[in-house]
Enzyme design. Structure first.
Site, PDB file in Angstrom:
ATOM      1  N   TYR A 184       0.764  -1.116  -0.157  1.00  0.00           N
ATOM      2  CA  TYR A 184       0.252  -0.018  -0.006  1.00  0.00           C
ATOM      3  C   TYR A 184       0.980   1.281   0.080  1.00  0.00           C
ATOM      4  CZ  TYR A 184      -4.304   2.795   1.348  1.00  0.00           C
ATOM      5  OH  TYR A 184      -5.265   3.492   1.241  1.00  0.00           O
ATOM      6  N   CYS A 185       0.665   2.136  -0.975  1.00  0.00           N
ATOM      7  CA  CYS A 185       1.515   3.359  -1.159  1.00  0.00           C
ATOM      8  C   CYS A 185       3.093   2.985  -0.938  1.00  0.00           C
ATOM      9  CB  CYS A 185       1.061   4.300  -0.017  1.00  0.00           C
ATOM     10  SG  CYS A 185       1.620   5.967  -0.196  1.00  0.00           S
ATOM     11  N   VAL A 186       3.687   3.862  -0.131  1.00  0.00           N
ATOM     12  CA  VAL A 186       5.058   3.722   0.015  1.00  0.00           C
ATOM     13  C   VAL A 186       5.536   2.168   0.125  1.00  0.00           C
ATOM     14  CG1 VAL A 186       5.448   4.403   2.179  1.00  0.00           C
ATOM     15  CG2 VAL A 186       7.319   4.483   0.479  1.00  0.00           C
ATOM     16  N   GLY A 234       4.080  -0.268  -1.167  1.00  0.00           N
ATOM     17  CA  GLY A 234       3.954  -0.793  -2.512  1.00  0.00           C
ATOM     18  C   GLY A 234       5.281  -0.386  -3.344  1.00  0.00           C
ATOM     19  N   LEU A 272      -1.436  -1.123  -4.276  1.00  0.00           N
ATOM     20  CA  LEU A 272      -2.603  -0.274  -3.807  1.00  0.00           C
ATOM     21  C   LEU A 272      -2.030   1.180  -3.811  1.00  0.00           C
ATOM     22  CD1 LEU A 272      -4.175  -2.197  -0.852  1.00  0.00           C
ATOM     23  CD2 LEU A 272      -4.758  -2.478  -3.201  1.00  0.00           C
TER      24      LEU A 272
END
Length: 652
Positions: free
Chosen positions: A388-390, A392, A416
């Site tokens: 998710y975000c960083v 990811g 994500l």
């Protein structure tokens, strides 16, 4: 350009309902705390609202009818007394010789705006034309106001965007004077934006910074932010005989004390929530820990589970329980209910002892160590991974590292709202240039880490009209307490970032884009994301100001394997945390492949509701085999403590 006030943690782009509307909890985000109406929850309604004064025009009999002059005088005196306490709360933590963090930021802002001013002042004719344009707007507003005062009906010179909640009170339209004030402000704000937009010859990054700064100043000086220029606040003050101002000053004092002299604006009632009590309650155990993370395995809720487990890599900028809020909003619980064996990394809230921990440490001691433990607990050599975000971004670099070293333990990846290419990373790039990075790194060198509130503030400035100024008005001018809202509680629960890790992230992502360019190294290995060939599900959200959908799309196209790109409605958090049962928003998928996001979107198929069912269909097709439900730890790892564990409870 670190922001001047301490705000809750990033992400974070939900946009909650305006505080004046008494928001009720709903899925959205940090930003969700994002995109005002698009990201947040809906307003609660009369049951949760404080009684509001009669909607009489400001200054009329209706506004005066509830005012007691003697009480007003006493309240104004008490407000001044409370103001002294607020000033003491601001000054007490400070001592002679201490440098204010804002000094460098203000200097950088003035330097940026001066470049725009130089362009217009270099040519006298341009200067006159700019001034004439502004004065023409003011004269048009003045002429219209005179006509309205004379009883004529006239069309406004300008009007706010329909989604702009600042001017929704009817007093802005009913009173010719307040209508004129509103329009004069809008004329000024548009003129200032045009001055930056039309300035020629500026460096693109400098121009981007100037646009951002002008927008922040325009948002700050809005007449809606001041008692004497806001008809709703005038009514509130008159009807309560100034009691709202006394309460507001008390709220200001409390927030200054909480922030140790820095204004820490509350966006929610933090006493209403507790991690492990009514947030992050999905049953599970911590089965492993090291100095960087705890690994949580969740109890199976079905008789059989997917044979290949799932490892979730959350961002370390925020805490993982954004994916495990209340039971109704918990993505983790929903996954468990679908028969997925779920493991989640819970990152430590680091201090100066971990200052030297870098991106490669988070890869090795985070993701790769977690994969080792997942294999021990399940007996499966491979696992699916979700970032998710960083988180990811870290997952993508880990996959590239594993591709280069022949490690195939990750069977598929889900990203994500994840950026791999940062060319079009949005307004966060205004905070990243060599001069600003050098300043950040000097401060991190002194402390060993970046305070979570610093990056949180940057994220909140992206949506200051949703995440800052409504709460200033609600808390300090209306004197109301913020409404309990779980997403905003999470948003305020910020984390620190180790100096080495954060420096690598800012430099190799936002400043140089080295990860996408194949120039970054982890553990001595050159990272080439083109070598990532596992199946990928890449989710972007349409109104994301942190990971813009076009940026996510470009990054997904760098990968070599099959990629399913999906675009969800709403923003960075609300678009992700969107349980199917709520029936909110929509998603787009199956657009034509190719380098153009616009062409993809034009040809994509829109479906109503949450993207979660689409993901589980994709996920189940990767490795459809199931096995009987697994015991936590697989009789090989001894649980350390109940989920959500100690690490996530540590406050900054």
């Amino acid at each position: 350009m670190a922001p001047p006030v301490e705000m809750p943690a990033p992400h974070l782009t939900v946009v909650p309902p305006a505080p004046a509307e008494a928001p009720k909890p709903a899925a959205g985000t940090a930003s969700e705390t994002k995109g005002a109406s698009a990201e947040g929850a809906s307003a609660a309604g009369s049951k949760t609202r404080a009684p509001s004064p009669a909607a009489a025009p400001a200054g009329g009999d209706g506004a005066r009818s509830g005012m007691d002059v003697e009480v007003l005088a006493r309240n104004l005196a008490q407000m001044m007394e409370e103001g002294g306490k607020a000033m003491a709360a601001y000054l007490t933590p400070r001592h002679p010789g201490k440098t204010d963090d804002m000094a460098e930021d203000i200097a950088d802002a003035l330097k940026t705006v001066s470049h725009v001013a130089e362009y217009w002042m270099a040519d006298p004719q341009r200067t006159v034309e700019a001034q004439s344009r502004l004065m023409a707007g003011y004269l048009s507003v003045w002429a219209n106001t005179m006509k309205r005062l004379a009883g004529e009906e006239v069309a406004p010179v300008t009007k706010p965007d329909a989604r702009d909640a600042r001017f929704k009170d009817q007093g802005w339209n009913d009173s010719p004077i307040f209508d004129a004030l509103k329009q004069a402000y809008l004329v000024t704000a548009k003129w200032a934006e045009d001055m930056v937009e039309e300035a020629e010859g500026l460096d693109p990054h400098l121009k981007h910074k100037a646009e951002f700064l002008v927008r922040q100043v325009s948002n700050a000086i809005s007449p809606s932010n001041f008692v004497m220029t806001n008809p709703e606040l005038i009514r509130e003050t008159m009807s309560s005989s100034g009691e709202n101002l006394v309460k507001g000053m008390r709220n200001l004092t409390a927030d200054l004390i909480e922030g140790k002299g820095t204004l820490k604006i509350r966006q929610t009632d933090t006493s209403a929530f507790e991690v492990g009590r009514n947030l992050a309650t999905t049953p599970g155990k911590v089965i492993f820990e090291n100095e960087l993370m705890q690994l949580i395995q969740y109890e199976a809720a079905t008789a059989s589970v997917k044979k290949t487990p799932l490892l979730i890599v959350p961002p370390w900028i925020n805490k993982f329980y954004i994916l495990d809020l209340t039971a109704e909003k918990s993505f983790i619980k929903w996954l468990v209910d679908q028969g997925v064996s779920v493991f989640v990394i819970s990152w430590v809230n680091p201090d100066a002892r971990l200052a030297a921990k870098g991106f490669d440490d988070y890869m090795r001691e985070g993701i790769m160590t977690a994969l080792d433990q997942v294999a021990i607990a399940t007996g499966e050599r491979q696992a699916h991974a979700m970032g998710y975000c960083v988180g990811g971004t870290l997952l993508a670099t880990t996959l590239a590292y594993m591709a280069a070293t022949g490690d195939d333990r990750i069977a598929s990846a889900t990203f994500l709202t994840t950026q791999i290419d940062f060319t079009h990373a949005g307004d966060l790039k205004v905070f990243v240039d060599e001069e600003q990075l050098a300043s950040i790194e000097r401060k991190m060198k002194d402390m060993g880490y970046l305070e979570g509130s610093k990056m949180a503030s940057a994220f909140n400035l992206l949506r200051s009209n949703d995440l800052i100024w409504p709460y200033v008005v609600n808390n300090y001018m209306k004197g109301r307490a913020p409404f309990p809202f779980d997403l905003l509680f999470w948003n305020a629960d910020s984390t620190r970032m180790p100096a080495a890790n954060h420096s690598f992230y800012l430099r190799n992502c936002y400043l140089t884009n080295n990860i996408a360019r194949g120039l970054a190294e982890l553990g001595g290995v050159r990272i080439d994301v083109h070598k990532i060939s596992v199946p990928v599900y890449s989710l972007a959200t349409k109104e994301d100001h942190i990971a813009p959908p076009n940026s996510v799309y470009i990054g997904a196209n760098l990968l070599s394997g099959p990629v399913r790109y999906v675009l969800a409605g709403s923003g960075h958090i609300a678009g992700v945390v969107n349980p199917p049962a709520r029936g909110k928003y929509q998603y787009w998928a199956d657009g034509p492949t190719g380098p153009s996001f616009d062409l993809w979107l034009e040809g994509a198929r829109e479906s109503a509701g949450s993207w979660w069912p689409d993901w589980i269909s994709w996920f189940s097709a990767q490795h459809p085999d199931e096995v009987p439900a697994r015991a936590i730890g697989g009789d090989r790892l001894t649980p350390i403590e109940d989920a959500p564990g100690r690490y996530v409870r540590a406050r900054s």
